[in-house]
Scaffold this motif. Sequence first.
Motif, PDB file in Angstrom:
ATOM      1  N   SER A  11      -6.604   9.561  24.314  1.00 39.07           N
ATOM      2  CA  SER A  11      -7.361   9.340  23.079  1.00 39.07           C
ATOM      3  C   SER A  11      -7.701  10.649  22.390  1.00 39.07           C
ATOM      4  O   SER A  11      -8.009  11.638  23.040  1.00 39.07           O
ATOM      5  N   SER A  12      -7.663  10.613  21.061  1.00 38.34           N
ATOM      6  CA  SER A  12      -7.964  11.826  20.299  1.00 38.34           C
ATOM      7  C   SER A  12      -9.055  11.615  19.255  1.00 38.34           C
ATOM      8  O   SER A  12      -9.451  12.566  18.588  1.00 38.34           O
ATOM      9  N   ALA A  13      -9.532  10.376  19.110  1.00 41.87           N
ATOM     10  CA  ALA A  13     -10.550  10.095  18.094  1.00 41.87           C
ATOM     11  C   ALA A  13     -11.379   8.887  18.524  1.00 41.87           C
ATOM     12  O   ALA A  13     -10.992   8.130  19.412  1.00 41.87           O
ATOM     13  N   VAL A  14     -12.520   8.734  17.845  1.00 41.25           N
ATOM     14  CA  VAL A  14     -13.403   7.594  18.056  1.00 41.25           C
ATOM     15  C   VAL A  14     -13.310   6.730  16.802  1.00 41.25           C
ATOM     16  O   VAL A  14     -13.383   7.242  15.688  1.00 41.25           O
ATOM     17  N   ARG A  15     -13.154   5.422  16.982  1.00 45.79           N
ATOM     18  CA  ARG A  15     -13.020   4.505  15.838  1.00 45.79           C
ATOM     19  C   ARG A  15     -14.168   3.510  15.833  1.00 45.79           C
ATOM     20  O   ARG A  15     -14.455   2.873  16.841  1.00 45.79           O
ATOM     21  N   LEU A  16     -14.817   3.391  14.683  1.00 47.35           N
ATOM     22  CA  LEU A  16     -15.917   2.445  14.498  1.00 47.35           C
ATOM     23  C   LEU A  16     -15.451   1.301  13.606  1.00 47.35           C
ATOM     24  O   LEU A  16     -14.866   1.531  12.544  1.00 47.35           O
ATOM     25  N   SER A  17     -15.720   0.093  14.048  1.00 49.37           N
ATOM     26  CA  SER A  17     -15.442  -1.094  13.246  1.00 49.37           C
ATOM     27  C   SER A  17     -16.486  -2.146  13.592  1.00 49.37           C
ATOM     28  O   SER A  17     -17.342  -1.921  14.446  1.00 49.37           O
ATOM     29  N   VAL A  18     -16.411  -3.270  12.927  1.00 54.39           N
ATOM     30  CA  VAL A  18     -17.258  -4.408  13.277  1.00 54.39           C
ATOM     31  C   VAL A  18     -16.369  -5.631  13.404  1.00 54.39           C
ATOM     32  O   VAL A  18     -15.271  -5.679  12.856  1.00 54.39           O
ATOM     33  N   LYS A  19     -16.862  -6.601  14.161  1.00 49.45           N
ATOM     34  CA  LYS A  19     -16.164  -7.878  14.242  1.00 49.45           C
ATOM     35  C   LYS A  19     -17.207  -8.978  14.155  1.00 49.45           C
ATOM     36  O   LYS A  19     -18.381  -8.771  14.480  1.00 49.45           O
ATOM     37  N   GLN A  20     -16.768 -10.143  13.689  1.00 49.71           N
ATOM     38  CA  GLN A  20     -17.677 -11.271  13.625  1.00 49.71           C
ATOM     39  C   GLN A  20     -17.957 -11.719  15.043  1.00 49.71           C
ATOM     40  O   GLN A  20     -17.040 -11.880  15.847  1.00 49.71           O
ATOM     41  N   SER A  21     -19.267 -11.890  15.344  1.00 51.79           N
ATOM     42  CA  SER A  21     -19.647 -12.218  16.705  1.00 51.79           C
ATOM     43  C   SER A  21     -21.069 -12.737  16.751  1.00 51.79           C
ATOM     44  O   SER A  21     -21.883 -12.450  15.871  1.00 51.79           O
ATOM     45  N   GLY A  22     -21.374 -13.438  17.811  1.00 53.02           N
ATOM     46  CA  GLY A  22     -22.734 -13.854  18.075  1.00 53.02           C
ATOM     47  C   GLY A  22     -23.285 -14.837  17.063  1.00 53.02           C
ATOM     48  O   GLY A  22     -22.581 -15.344  16.192  1.00 53.02           O
ATOM     49  N   CYS A  23     -24.576 -15.061  17.167  1.00 53.89           N
ATOM     50  CA  CYS A  23     -25.218 -16.057  16.310  1.00 53.89           C
ATOM     51  C   CYS A  23     -25.661 -15.485  14.970  1.00 53.89           C
ATOM     52  O   CYS A  23     -25.990 -16.230  14.054  1.00 53.89           O
ATOM     53  N   THR A  24     -25.661 -14.163  14.823  1.00 49.06           N
ATOM     54  CA  THR A  24     -26.158 -13.565  13.594  1.00 49.06           C
ATOM     55  C   THR A  24     -25.046 -13.108  12.657  1.00 49.06           C
ATOM     56  O   THR A  24     -25.238 -13.020  11.461  1.00 49.06           O
ATOM     57  N   GLY A  25     -23.884 -12.778  13.171  1.00 41.41           N
ATOM     58  CA  GLY A  25     -22.793 -12.454  12.270  1.00 41.41           C
ATOM     59  C   GLY A  25     -21.866 -11.334  12.677  1.00 41.41           C
ATOM     60  O   GLY A  25     -20.668 -11.500  12.732  1.00 41.41           O
ATOM     61  N   TRP A  26     -22.387 -10.138  12.952  1.00 37.63           N
ATOM     62  CA  TRP A  26     -21.548  -8.962  13.178  1.00 37.63           C
ATOM     63  C   TRP A  26     -21.906  -8.259  14.481  1.00 37.63           C
ATOM     64  O   TRP A  26     -23.045  -8.300  14.923  1.00 37.63           O
ATOM     65  N   MET A  27     -20.917  -7.554  15.024  1.00 39.13           N
ATOM     66  CA  MET A  27     -21.100  -6.742  16.227  1.00 39.13           C
ATOM     67  C   MET A  27     -20.334  -5.432  16.038  1.00 39.13           C
ATOM     68  O   MET A  27     -19.218  -5.435  15.519  1.00 39.13           O
ATOM     69  N   TYR A  28     -20.951  -4.310  16.432  1.00 38.87           N
ATOM     70  CA  TYR A  28     -20.276  -3.010  16.354  1.00 38.87           C
ATOM     71  C   TYR A  28     -19.203  -2.920  17.428  1.00 38.87           C
ATOM     72  O   TYR A  28     -19.389  -3.390  18.548  1.00 38.87           O
ATOM     73  N   VAL A  29     -18.091  -2.270  17.091  1.00 38.14           N
ATOM     74  CA  VAL A  29     -17.025  -2.015  18.047  1.00 38.14           C
ATOM     75  C   VAL A  29     -16.699  -0.525  17.970  1.00 38.14           C
ATOM     76  O   VAL A  29     -16.378  -0.008  16.898  1.00 38.14           O
ATOM     77  N   VAL A  30     -16.818   0.172  19.093  1.00 37.21           N
ATOM     78  CA  VAL A  30     -16.494   1.594  19.178  1.00 37.21           C
ATOM     79  C   VAL A  30     -15.366   1.738  20.189  1.00 37.21           C
ATOM     80  O   VAL A  30     -15.503   1.344  21.342  1.00 37.21           O
ATOM     81  N   ASP A  31     -14.241   2.273  19.724  1.00 36.49           N
ATOM     82  CA  ASP A  31     -13.065   2.444  20.575  1.00 36.49           C
ATOM     83  C   ASP A  31     -12.618   3.893  20.574  1.00 36.49           C
ATOM     84  O   ASP A  31     -12.735   4.584  19.559  1.00 36.49           O
ATOM     85  N   LEU A  32     -12.051   4.327  21.692  1.00 40.56           N
ATOM     86  CA  LEU A  32     -11.340   5.594  21.748  1.00 40.56           C
ATOM     87  C   LEU A  32      -9.890   5.280  21.405  1.00 40.56           C
ATOM     88  O   LEU A  32      -9.304   4.352  21.977  1.00 40.56           O
ATOM     89  N   VAL A  33      -9.327   6.000  20.451  1.00 40.30           N
ATOM     90  CA  VAL A  33      -7.972   5.695  19.986  1.00 40.30           C
ATOM     91  C   VAL A  33      -7.110   6.961  19.962  1.00 40.30           C
ATOM     92  O   VAL A  33      -7.624   8.082  19.889  1.00 40.30           O
TER      93      VAL A  33
END
Length: 119
Positions: free
Chosen positions: A33-55
Amino acid sequence: MSIASFDPQLETVSVTAAAAAHFKRQLDASESSSAVRLSVKQSGCTGWMYVVDLVSEAKADDLHVPLDDGIELLVDAKSLSVVSGTEIDYVTEGLNHQLKFNNPRVKDYCGCGESFSVS
């Protein structure tokens, strides 16, 4: 009704020194991995969840946010409307260490803290 303008160069994501140091440790421990990637996905009862990946590489439409020590944060373009203005911190609470997302757009969290909604 009004039209709001959005400039991704002005309204990006910020990272505290503690979070940047955490990202650096994670990247140093990763062989691919050479970078960190931030995104969100639809999840849970409220709507969104953060997703942090090494890419290993950016997607074509990722926003590049350079950090100190050669660390690069990539922000998913489709997630910008949700994460714009967010500060990422790395905190210690008791024995736990975790990333904390200080997002001014969040209006509600679910009871377990897994998901959130934005205004």
